[in-house]
Design a protein around this motif. Structure first.
Motif, PDB file in Angstrom:
ATOM      1  N   TYR A 249      52.689  49.645  55.407  1.00  0.00           N
ATOM      2  CA  TYR A 249      52.175  48.708  54.766  1.00  0.00           C
ATOM      3  C   TYR A 249      53.081  47.525  54.375  1.00  0.00           C
ATOM      4  CZ  TYR A 249      49.514  46.271  51.223  1.00  0.00           C
ATOM      5  OH  TYR A 249      48.815  45.385  50.526  1.00  0.00           O
ATOM      6  N   GLU A 250      54.445  48.069  53.862  1.00  0.00           N
ATOM      7  CA  GLU A 250      55.484  47.192  53.367  1.00  0.00           C
ATOM      8  C   GLU A 250      56.062  46.645  54.626  1.00  0.00           C
ATOM      9  OE1 GLU A 250      58.246  45.461  51.122  1.00  0.00           O
ATOM     10  OE2 GLU A 250      56.400  46.694  50.637  1.00  0.00           O
ATOM     11  N   ARG A 251      56.212  47.224  55.650  1.00  0.00           N
ATOM     12  CA  ARG A 251      56.999  46.690  56.938  1.00  0.00           C
ATOM     13  C   ARG A 251      56.042  45.599  57.545  1.00  0.00           C
ATOM     14  NH1 ARG A 251      59.657  45.769  60.957  1.00  0.00           N
ATOM     15  NH2 ARG A 251      58.996  45.715  63.149  1.00  0.00           N
ATOM     16  N   ALA A 252      54.603  45.681  57.649  1.00  0.00           N
ATOM     17  CA  ALA A 252      53.672  44.579  57.792  1.00  0.00           C
ATOM     18  C   ALA A 252      53.543  43.616  57.037  1.00  0.00           C
ATOM     19  CB  ALA A 252      52.133  45.303  57.947  1.00  0.00           C
ATOM     20  N   ASN A 253      53.730  43.713  55.650  1.00  0.00           N
ATOM     21  CA  ASN A 253      53.857  42.722  54.846  1.00  0.00           C
ATOM     22  C   ASN A 253      55.162  41.941  54.962  1.00  0.00           C
ATOM     23  OD1 ASN A 253      51.596  42.476  52.578  1.00  0.00           O
ATOM     24  ND2 ASN A 253      52.023  44.561  52.611  1.00  0.00           N
TER      25      ASN A 253
ATOM     26  N   ALA B  90      52.303  46.235  64.022  1.00  0.00           N
ATOM     27  CA  ALA B  90      52.273  46.914  62.845  1.00  0.00           C
ATOM     28  C   ALA B  90      50.958  47.168  62.368  1.00  0.00           C
ATOM     29  CB  ALA B  90      53.448  45.886  61.947  1.00  0.00           C
ATOM     30  N   TRP B  91      49.888  46.083  62.335  1.00  0.00           N
ATOM     31  CA  TRP B  91      48.746  46.077  61.961  1.00  0.00           C
ATOM     32  C   TRP B  91      47.762  47.261  62.578  1.00  0.00           C
ATOM     33  CZ3 TRP B  91      48.659  44.400  57.514  1.00  0.00           C
ATOM     34  CH2 TRP B  91      49.056  42.927  57.075  1.00  0.00           C
ATOM     35  N   ARG B  92      47.990  47.319  63.850  1.00  0.00           N
ATOM     36  CA  ARG B  92      47.280  48.339  64.650  1.00  0.00           C
ATOM     37  C   ARG B  92      48.135  49.776  64.238  1.00  0.00           C
ATOM     38  NH1 ARG B  92      44.430  46.921  68.922  1.00  0.00           N
ATOM     39  NH2 ARG B  92      44.519  44.925  69.417  1.00  0.00           N
ATOM     40  N   ASP B  93      49.166  49.889  64.022  1.00  0.00           N
ATOM     41  CA  ASP B  93      49.914  51.246  63.528  1.00  0.00           C
ATOM     42  C   ASP B  93      49.175  51.573  62.320  1.00  0.00           C
ATOM     43  OD1 ASP B  93      51.104  51.420  65.947  1.00  0.00           O
ATOM     44  OD2 ASP B  93      53.128  50.650  65.158  1.00  0.00           O
ATOM     45  N   LEU B  94      49.271  50.465  61.425  1.00  0.00           N
ATOM     46  CA  LEU B  94      48.703  50.533  59.910  1.00  0.00           C
ATOM     47  C   LEU B  94      47.315  51.262  59.911  1.00  0.00           C
ATOM     48  CD1 LEU B  94      49.633  50.390  57.070  1.00  0.00           C
ATOM     49  CD2 LEU B  94      48.968  47.993  57.086  1.00  0.00           C
TER      50      LEU B  94
ATOM     51  N   GLU C 105      47.063  54.806  60.670  1.00  0.00           N
ATOM     52  CA  GLU C 105      47.345  55.591  59.483  1.00  0.00           C
ATOM     53  C   GLU C 105      46.146  55.610  58.561  1.00  0.00           C
ATOM     54  OE1 GLU C 105      49.540  57.963  58.854  1.00  0.00           O
ATOM     55  OE2 GLU C 105      50.317  57.408  60.824  1.00  0.00           O
ATOM     56  N   ALA C 106      45.443  54.239  58.226  1.00  0.00           N
ATOM     57  CA  ALA C 106      44.545  53.975  57.311  1.00  0.00           C
ATOM     58  C   ALA C 106      43.247  54.740  57.629  1.00  0.00           C
ATOM     59  CB  ALA C 106      44.283  52.713  57.416  1.00  0.00           C
ATOM     60  N   LYS C 107      42.883  54.879  59.072  1.00  0.00           N
ATOM     61  CA  LYS C 107      41.654  55.654  59.494  1.00  0.00           C
ATOM     62  C   LYS C 107      42.040  57.343  59.204  1.00  0.00           C
ATOM     63  CE  LYS C 107      38.603  54.506  60.925  1.00  0.00           C
ATOM     64  NZ  LYS C 107      37.315  54.024  60.552  1.00  0.00           N
ATOM     65  N   ALA C 108      43.155  57.567  59.321  1.00  0.00           N
ATOM     66  CA  ALA C 108      43.629  58.781  59.000  1.00  0.00           C
ATOM     67  C   ALA C 108      43.106  59.335  57.635  1.00  0.00           C
ATOM     68  CB  ALA C 108      44.886  59.277  59.583  1.00  0.00           C
TER      69      ALA C 108
ATOM     70  N   GLY D 108      45.012  47.410  52.030  1.00  0.00           N
ATOM     71  CA  GLY D 108      45.378  47.407  50.445  1.00  0.00           C
ATOM     72  C   GLY D 108      46.265  48.350  50.557  1.00  0.00           C
ATOM     73  N   LEU D 109      47.145  48.690  49.141  1.00  0.00           N
ATOM     74  CA  LEU D 109      48.265  49.409  49.038  1.00  0.00           C
ATOM     75  C   LEU D 109      47.840  50.825  49.085  1.00  0.00           C
ATOM     76  CD1 LEU D 109      51.323  49.937  48.223  1.00  0.00           C
ATOM     77  CD2 LEU D 109      50.413  49.874  45.803  1.00  0.00           C
ATOM     78  N   ASP D 110      46.557  51.216  49.188  1.00  0.00           N
ATOM     79  CA  ASP D 110      45.984  52.528  49.328  1.00  0.00           C
ATOM     80  C   ASP D 110      45.100  52.874  50.371  1.00  0.00           C
ATOM     81  OD1 ASP D 110      47.440  53.467  46.801  1.00  0.00           O
ATOM     82  OD2 ASP D 110      45.952  52.614  45.482  1.00  0.00           O
TER      83      ASP D 110
END
Length: 574
Positions: A166-170, A354-358, A361-364, A418-420
């Motif tokens: 998330y930090e990298r994507a931002n 980066a969004w796709r990788d994120l 992880e978000a779906k996990a 979001g951050l979470d």
């Protein structure tokens, strides 16, 4: 657990020292006697917001100190040691002083710490549950945190990985936006960077040039002194009848002496060696004398060059190395801007990836939360059944966060990160059969919220390494058999741990392992607070007062005795 609490000059409390035991400790007394003030003091000791208003009138400061025992394997011990706090005998002594000017002084085991550190350690030792948590339960924005608290262990590494991505994507998104500024701003930036780079490049700086020029300037400025010193040194060594002549004569005489006394041979060799070394040095000094020259033109050049370098230092760095580093940096930025279309395209590709990788992880995280929500819902239903809410149905709904116009598109779908994660969580409830599920905030009564929060506390206790739990009037809005059920549940939480509870329910007070009676009295025209541990007969009187509310009768005393007898039976292990 909290072993002892000391309070001095706090609100209406003059001075109190209260020892605490394991199990369930209840605090009762008339309204305004100071029960909640004691909990407020503990709250401040744990890092709560302080104020000069807490200082007893006429005193310079309020002092609160607590002694806690803790298991050595508790993670807060490691954290304290990392902070340089000495931890011995698995004990923590927390102290907080609040001056009449409102300033706080915080200490842990005698070491001065910030309020933030005190709060971090305090929150790991005690969990205070009061009416404000009822309000948090009714606010949907807190529900995600409650679910994650339950799912803390399985979430661990996945959430850490997500936050890094998330930090990298931002960061990538910020770079893309920066390069996508309007043309006028970019043109102005190009002009500035070009001017600065040309100014530095035209100077043709060499690494460490400022230091070497300064040394040469000093040497040129003192060339006359240097010449005279070298000349005098050479004259003293090689002039007529001077140093080397004397040393040669000494060497020759010593050679003659060594021919008579062989023991002097080594001394002669030493003197001879020194002579030839000094002779070579003398020739070197002569060469230096011949090389010394004063060049006023060179000195003027150095002065001008150092002045130019000084002007560059004022703009771009403290020395030549920093100036050259700055030049390299702006050259890279200039190149990026001049080729910004290519750079934006490259960054956009990186950002999309980066969004796709994120998203993966978000779906996990979402899947982990859904599994945790199922388990938590079952656990809540089990707890609610014991609290006479067996017909209540709870549901934890996990939905996607509402996207905005700037949310990225993933596979044709707008996703709000979001951050979470990408989830928004809300508790839904149906309190009666046939009624539709509605948001908890729009359905539950005060008594229902109390029981739901107590159910959550019972469940979360096994997921949190808290040494003590404090319930501050959490039994509001209940009575009868529900009150009895709450009393039994609070006591079950206290088994093997420590629970402090302020209550107005005689059913809860009867379940106490330790019953403290809080009273206030006047002495020397000042109000003071006292804390008295109650014996059995005193417990009967206090329970009778709580039952009757006004007048204590034989009937209310009999009822109080029956409550205590029932409590003892319920506390016996099955």
């Amino acid at each position: 657990m909290l072993i002892e609490l000391s309070i001095k000059h706090f609100a209406i409390i003059d001075e109190l020292t209260i020892p605490f035991e394991k199990g369930l400790t209840v605090l009762t007394g008339e309204t305004g006697a100071g029960k909640s003030i004691i909990i407020d003091a503990i709250g401040l000791l744990l890092g709560g917001r302080g104020s000069a208003e807490f200082v007893r009138h006429g005193e310079k400061r309020a002092e609160i100190e607590g002694l806690f025992s803790i298991e050595r394997r508790h993670p807060i011990v490691k954290k304290a040691i990392e902070l340089g706090i000495d931890v011995q005998d698995d004990m923590f002594v927390l102290r907080r002083d609040i001056t009449a000017q409102g300033k706080s002084i915080c200490r842990v085991n005698g070491k001065l710490v910030t309020l933030g550190i005190l709060r971090e350690i305090g929150s790991a030792l005690v969990d205070i549950h009061g009416q404000h948590e009822h309000q948090a339960l009714l606010q949907a924005e807190h529900h995600l945190g409650m679910l994650d608290s339950y799912a803390k262990v399985p979430l661990g590494n996945t959430m850490t990985e997500y936050k890094q991505l998330y930090e990298r994507a931002n960061q990538l998104e910020k770079q893309v936006k920066h390069l996508s500024h309007n043309e006028q701003e970019m043109a102005q930036r190009i002009d500035l960077l070009t001017y600065q780079l040309n100014e530095i490049n035209e100077a043709k700086l060499e690494p460490d040039e400022d230091r070497s020029l300064a040394e040469e300037r000093f040497k040129l400025a003192n060339s006359e002194k240097l010449f005279q010193s070298l000349k005098d040194s050479y004259a003293n060594l090689y002039g007529d009848g001077k140093g080397l002549d004397y040393l040669m004569n000494a060497m020759m005489h010593l050679e003659e002496a060594a021919s008579v006394d062989k023991n002097l041979q080594s001394l002669h060799e030493t003197i001879s060696s020194c002579y030839y070394v000094i002779e070579e040095s003398t020739y070197a000094i002569r060469d230096q004398v011949d090389s010394v020259e004063f060049d006023p033109n060179r000195l003027d050049f150095i002065e001008a060059r150092l002045n130019d370098i000084q002007l560059l230092k004022r703009k771009y760095g403290e020395d030549v190395e920093e100036i050259l580093e700055y030049a390299s940096k702006i050259e890279e930025e200039l190149d990026t801007i001049l080729h910004k279309d290519d750079r934006v395209l490259q960054l956009q590709k990186e950002l999309d990836m980066a969004w796709r990788d994120l998203y993966v992880e978000a779906k996990a995280i979402t899947n982990i939360r859904k599994k945790a929500a199922e388990k938590l819902t079952k656990a809540i239903h089990k707890e609610l059944k014991a609290l006479y809410m067996e017909k209540t149905v709870m549901e934890i709904r996990i939905e996607d966060r509402t996207p905005t116009k700037n949310s990225p598109m993933i596979d044709g779908k707008s996703v709000s990160f979001g951050l979470d994660g990408i989830d928004q969580v809300e508790f839904y409830i149906s309190t009666n059969p046939g009624e539709p599920m509605k948001p908890l905030s729009k359905t539950a009564s005060g008594g229902e919220v109390s029981r739901i929060m107590l159910a959550l506390k019972s469940i979360f206790q096994s997921h949190q390494q808290i040494t003590s739990v404090i319930f501050d009037e959490v039994d509001t809005g209940v009575s009868g058999r529900v009150a009895q059920a709450i009393a039994e549940r609070i006591h079950s939480i206290a088994v093997g741990s420590q629970v402090l509870c302020i209550t107005h329910l005689p059913q809860v007070a009867a379940m106490a392992d330790t019953h403290l009676y809080i009273a206030k009295f006047e002495k020397s025209d000042r109000v003071k607070t006292s804390v008295t541990p109650l014996e059995v007969d005193q417990k009967v009187d206090e329970l009778a007062r709580m039952i009757s509310g006004v007048e204590v009768t034989d009937l209310t005393k009999q009822h109080a005795k029956e409550l205590l007898e029932l409590a003892e039976q319920l506390k016996e292990p099955v």
